[in-house]
Design a protein around this motif. Structure first.
Motif, PDB file in Angstrom:
ATOM      1  N   VAL A 122       0.868  -1.180   0.000  1.00 53.60           N
ATOM      2  CA  VAL A 122       0.000   0.000   0.000  1.00 53.60           C
ATOM      3  C   VAL A 122       0.899   1.223   0.000  1.00 53.60           C
ATOM      4  N   ASP A 123       0.794   2.023  -1.045  1.00 51.87           N
ATOM      5  CA  ASP A 123       1.669   3.179  -1.231  1.00 51.87           C
ATOM      6  C   ASP A 123       0.880   4.467  -1.026  1.00 51.87           C
ATOM      7  N   PHE A 124       1.106   5.134   0.109  1.00 50.40           N
ATOM      8  CA  PHE A 124       0.482   6.434   0.373  1.00 50.40           C
ATOM      9  C   PHE A 124       1.341   7.511  -0.284  1.00 50.40           C
ATOM     10  N   LYS A 149       3.763 -12.341  -9.785  1.00 48.77           N
ATOM     11  CA  LYS A 149       4.249 -13.280  -8.771  1.00 48.77           C
ATOM     12  C   LYS A 149       3.470 -13.143  -7.458  1.00 48.77           C
ATOM     13  N   ASN A 150       2.156 -13.065  -7.571  1.00 47.06           N
ATOM     14  CA  ASN A 150       1.299 -12.988  -6.381  1.00 47.06           C
ATOM     15  C   ASN A 150       1.574 -11.717  -5.573  1.00 47.06           C
ATOM     16  N   PHE A 151       1.668 -10.612  -6.288  1.00 51.25           N
ATOM     17  CA  PHE A 151       2.020  -9.322  -5.699  1.00 51.25           C
ATOM     18  C   PHE A 151       1.113  -8.242  -6.285  1.00 51.25           C
ATOM     19  N   GLU A 152       0.738  -7.276  -5.437  1.00 52.18           N
ATOM     20  CA  GLU A 152      -0.077  -6.160  -5.913  1.00 52.18           C
ATOM     21  C   GLU A 152       0.343  -4.883  -5.199  1.00 52.18           C
ATOM     22  N   ILE A 153       0.271  -3.780  -5.910  1.00 52.57           N
ATOM     23  CA  ILE A 153       0.435  -2.450  -5.307  1.00 52.57           C
ATOM     24  C   ILE A 153      -0.930  -1.776  -5.311  1.00 52.57           C
ATOM     25  N   VAL A 154      -1.251  -1.099  -4.219  1.00 53.76           N
ATOM     26  CA  VAL A 154      -2.454  -0.274  -4.158  1.00 53.76           C
ATOM     27  C   VAL A 154      -2.018   1.137  -3.790  1.00 53.76           C
ATOM     28  N   GLY A 155      -2.247   2.077  -4.693  1.00 59.26           N
ATOM     29  CA  GLY A 155      -1.894   3.467  -4.434  1.00 59.26           C
ATOM     30  C   GLY A 155      -3.020   4.170  -3.700  1.00 59.26           C
ATOM     31  N   VAL A 156      -2.673   4.861  -2.611  1.00 57.66           N
ATOM     32  CA  VAL A 156      -3.655   5.655  -1.864  1.00 57.66           C
ATOM     33  C   VAL A 156      -3.186   7.101  -1.925  1.00 57.66           C
ATOM     34  N   SER A 157      -3.881   7.892  -2.744  1.00 57.38           N
ATOM     35  CA  SER A 157      -3.447   9.263  -2.987  1.00 57.38           C
ATOM     36  C   SER A 157      -4.060  10.236  -1.981  1.00 57.38           C
ATOM     37  N   LEU A 158      -3.229  11.188  -1.536  1.00 53.66           N
ATOM     38  CA  LEU A 158      -3.703  12.256  -0.655  1.00 53.66           C
ATOM     39  C   LEU A 158      -4.044  13.508  -1.449  1.00 53.66           C
ATOM     40  N   ASP A 159      -4.152  13.365  -2.777  1.00 51.22           N
ATOM     41  CA  ASP A 159      -4.515  14.507  -3.615  1.00 51.22           C
ATOM     42  C   ASP A 159      -5.907  15.020  -3.277  1.00 51.22           C
ATOM     43  N   GLY A 160      -6.089  16.329  -3.437  1.00 57.12           N
ATOM     44  CA  GLY A 160      -7.400  16.920  -3.266  1.00 57.12           C
ATOM     45  C   GLY A 160      -8.048  17.274  -4.590  1.00 57.12           C
ATOM     46  N   ASP A 161      -7.243  17.301  -5.654  1.00 58.95           N
ATOM     47  CA  ASP A 161      -7.721  17.711  -6.971  1.00 58.95           C
ATOM     48  C   ASP A 161      -7.663  16.519  -7.934  1.00 58.95           C
ATOM     49  N   GLY A 173       3.434   6.911 -14.878  1.00 57.14           N
ATOM     50  CA  GLY A 173       3.307   5.538 -15.382  1.00 57.14           C
ATOM     51  C   GLY A 173       2.805   4.552 -14.352  1.00 57.14           C
ATOM     52  N   MET A 174       1.879   5.003 -13.498  1.00 55.20           N
ATOM     53  CA  MET A 174       1.359   4.165 -12.417  1.00 55.20           C
ATOM     54  C   MET A 174       0.140   3.389 -12.926  1.00 55.20           C
ATOM     55  N   THR A 175       0.337   2.094 -13.154  1.00 54.64           N
ATOM     56  CA  THR A 175      -0.732   1.296 -13.767  1.00 54.64           C
ATOM     57  C   THR A 175      -1.425   0.373 -12.774  1.00 54.64           C
ATOM     58  N   TRP A 176      -1.029   0.435 -11.503  1.00 54.68           N
ATOM     59  CA  TRP A 176      -1.637  -0.431 -10.497  1.00 54.68           C
ATOM     60  C   TRP A 176      -2.898   0.224  -9.926  1.00 54.68           C
ATOM     61  N   PRO A 177      -3.713  -0.526  -9.162  1.00 51.09           N
ATOM     62  CA  PRO A 177      -4.955   0.034  -8.602  1.00 51.09           C
ATOM     63  C   PRO A 177      -4.685   1.277  -7.748  1.00 51.09           C
ATOM     64  N   GLN A 178      -5.604   2.233  -7.874  1.00 55.25           N
ATOM     65  CA  GLN A 178      -5.467   3.501  -7.160  1.00 55.25           C
ATOM     66  C   GLN A 178      -6.780   3.883  -6.497  1.00 55.25           C
ATOM     67  N   MET A 179      -6.674   4.620  -5.405  1.00 58.27           N
ATOM     68  CA  MET A 179      -7.868   5.187  -4.767  1.00 58.27           C
ATOM     69  C   MET A 179      -7.513   6.505  -4.107  1.00 58.27           C
ATOM     70  N   SER A 180      -8.519   7.359  -3.950  1.00 61.88           N
ATOM     71  CA  SER A 180      -8.307   8.652  -3.304  1.00 61.88           C
ATOM     72  C   SER A 180      -9.623   9.162  -2.741  1.00 61.88           C
ATOM     73  N   GLY A 181      -9.522   9.933  -1.663  1.00 60.81           N
ATOM     74  CA  GLY A 181     -10.708  10.568  -1.098  1.00 60.81           C
ATOM     75  C   GLY A 181     -10.958  11.934  -1.706  1.00 60.81           C
ATOM     76  N   LEU A 182      -9.924  12.478  -2.417  1.00 60.07           N
ATOM     77  CA  LEU A 182      -9.992  13.813  -3.011  1.00 60.07           C
ATOM     78  C   LEU A 182     -10.524  14.824  -1.996  1.00 60.07           C
ATOM     79  N   ASN A 183     -11.531  15.587  -2.361  1.00 62.57           N
ATOM     80  CA  ASN A 183     -11.969  16.686  -1.484  1.00 62.57           C
ATOM     81  C   ASN A 183     -12.562  16.238  -0.149  1.00 62.57           C
ATOM     82  N   SER A 184     -12.939  14.967  -0.061  1.00 61.49           N
ATOM     83  CA  SER A 184     -13.522  14.490   1.201  1.00 61.49           C
ATOM     84  C   SER A 184     -12.438  14.043   2.184  1.00 61.49           C
TER      85      SER A 184
END
Length: 228
Positions: A122-124, A149-161, A173-184
Motif C-alpha cells: 500500500v503506497d500512500f 508473482k502474487n504481488f499487488e500495489i495499491v496506491g492511496v493518494s492524498l490529492d485533493g484535486d 506511469g502508475m498502472t496499479w490500482p489507485q484510490m483517493s478521497g480527493l476533497n472528502s
C-alpha cells in the motif's frame, strides 16, 4: 572522473550524516523543552509542532506529562487519536479496511486486494509530493518485476484535486490500482496514522501488516526477501 564522483558521494554522505545528527540533537532539545514546559502553552505548542519527528512512544509519554488543560487541547486530542490509529495499524496487526474511489469514480476498498493471498504494498502518496515522484520510477520497476508473482500495489493518494491526481498517474506511469478521497479527505491516511509521505505498508496474503515505512534500498531488500 571516477575519483571525483567517489569524493562527491563521500562528501554527500558526510553531509547527510551531519544533518541527521543535528536533527537528532534538535529533537532532543525540543523533547526536553516540552518536559520543562508541560504546564504551559509552550509545551503543547512544541509537541504539536514537532511530533512528526518523534517516535510514537515518545509522543505518548510527552502527552501524558502535559497538564490537563493542554491534554484536552483539540490539537493534542487529535494527536492522541492518531496515536491510537498507529497502534491499530502497527506491524503484527490485521489490516484496517477503508473505502475510497478509483480514478473512474467507482468505490473501491483495500479489502478488494488485501487479505486475498497476495503480498500487497500500500503506497500512500500524492502528485504534489516531490519525494513521492522521485521514488515512483523505482515503484514502477518493482511492479513490473513482481506483478505476476502474487504481488499487488495499491496506491492511496492524498490529492485533493482529481485532475492533478489523474495527471500524476499518467506522467508517472502508475498502472496499479489507485484510490483517493480527493476533497472528502484521505480516510485511509487517517486510519493508518500517516504523518508524512511517501509511506509504504506491506500486508501479507493473510491480511497481516508485516512492515511499515520502508523506502529505497531497505524496501527493495525486504521485497526481495519476501518474494523469494
Amino acid at each position: 572522473a571516477p575519483g571525483n564522483e567517489k569524493a562527491e558521494e563521500e562528501a554527500l554522505e558526510a553531509n547527510k550524516a551531519e544533518i541527521e545528527a543535528l536533527e537528532s540533537e534538535l529533537i532532543s532539545v525540543i523533547k526536553e523543552s516540552v518536559r520543562a514546559n508541560s504546564a504551559t502553552p509552550l509545551g503543547a505548542f512544541l509537541l504539536n509542532s514537532y511530533n512528526h519527528y518523534m517516535e510514537y512512544d515518545d509522543v505518548e509519554q510527552l502527552i501524558s506529562l502535559l497538564s490537563a488543560p493542554y491534554r484536552n487541547d483539540p490539537a493534542i486530542v487529535a494527536l492522541k487519536t492518531g496515536l491510537e490509529a498507529a497502534k491499530g495499524t502497527a506491524v503484527g496487526q490485521k489490516f484496517v479496511d477503508f473505502e475510497m474511489k478509483n480514478p473512474e469514480g467507482r468505490p473501491v476498498k483495500l479489502s478488494d486486494y488485501a487479505g486475498k493471498g497476495k503480498l500487497v504494498l500500500v503506497d500512500f502518496w500524492a502528485s504534489w509530493c516531490g519525494p513521492c515522484r522521485q521514488e515512483m520510477p523505482e515503484m514502477v520497476e518493482t511492479y513490473a518485476k513482481y506483478r505476476d508473482k502474487n504481488f499487488e500495489i495499491v496506491g492511496v493518494s492524498l490529492d485533493g484535486d482529481a485532475a492533478s491526481w489523474k495527471q500524476g498517474l499518467e506522467q508517472l506511469g502508475m498502472t496499479w490500482p489507485q484510490m483517493s478521497g480527493l476533497n472528502s479527505g484521505s480516510r485511509g491516511a487517517d486510519l493508518y496514522a500517516i504523518r508524512s509521505i511517501p509511506h509504504v505498508v506491506l500486508i501479507d496474503g493473510e491480511g497481516t501488516i508485516i512492515s511499515r515505512g520502508l523506502r529505497g534500498e531497505e524496501l527493495r531488500a525486504k521485497l526481495a526477501e519476501l518474494m523469494q
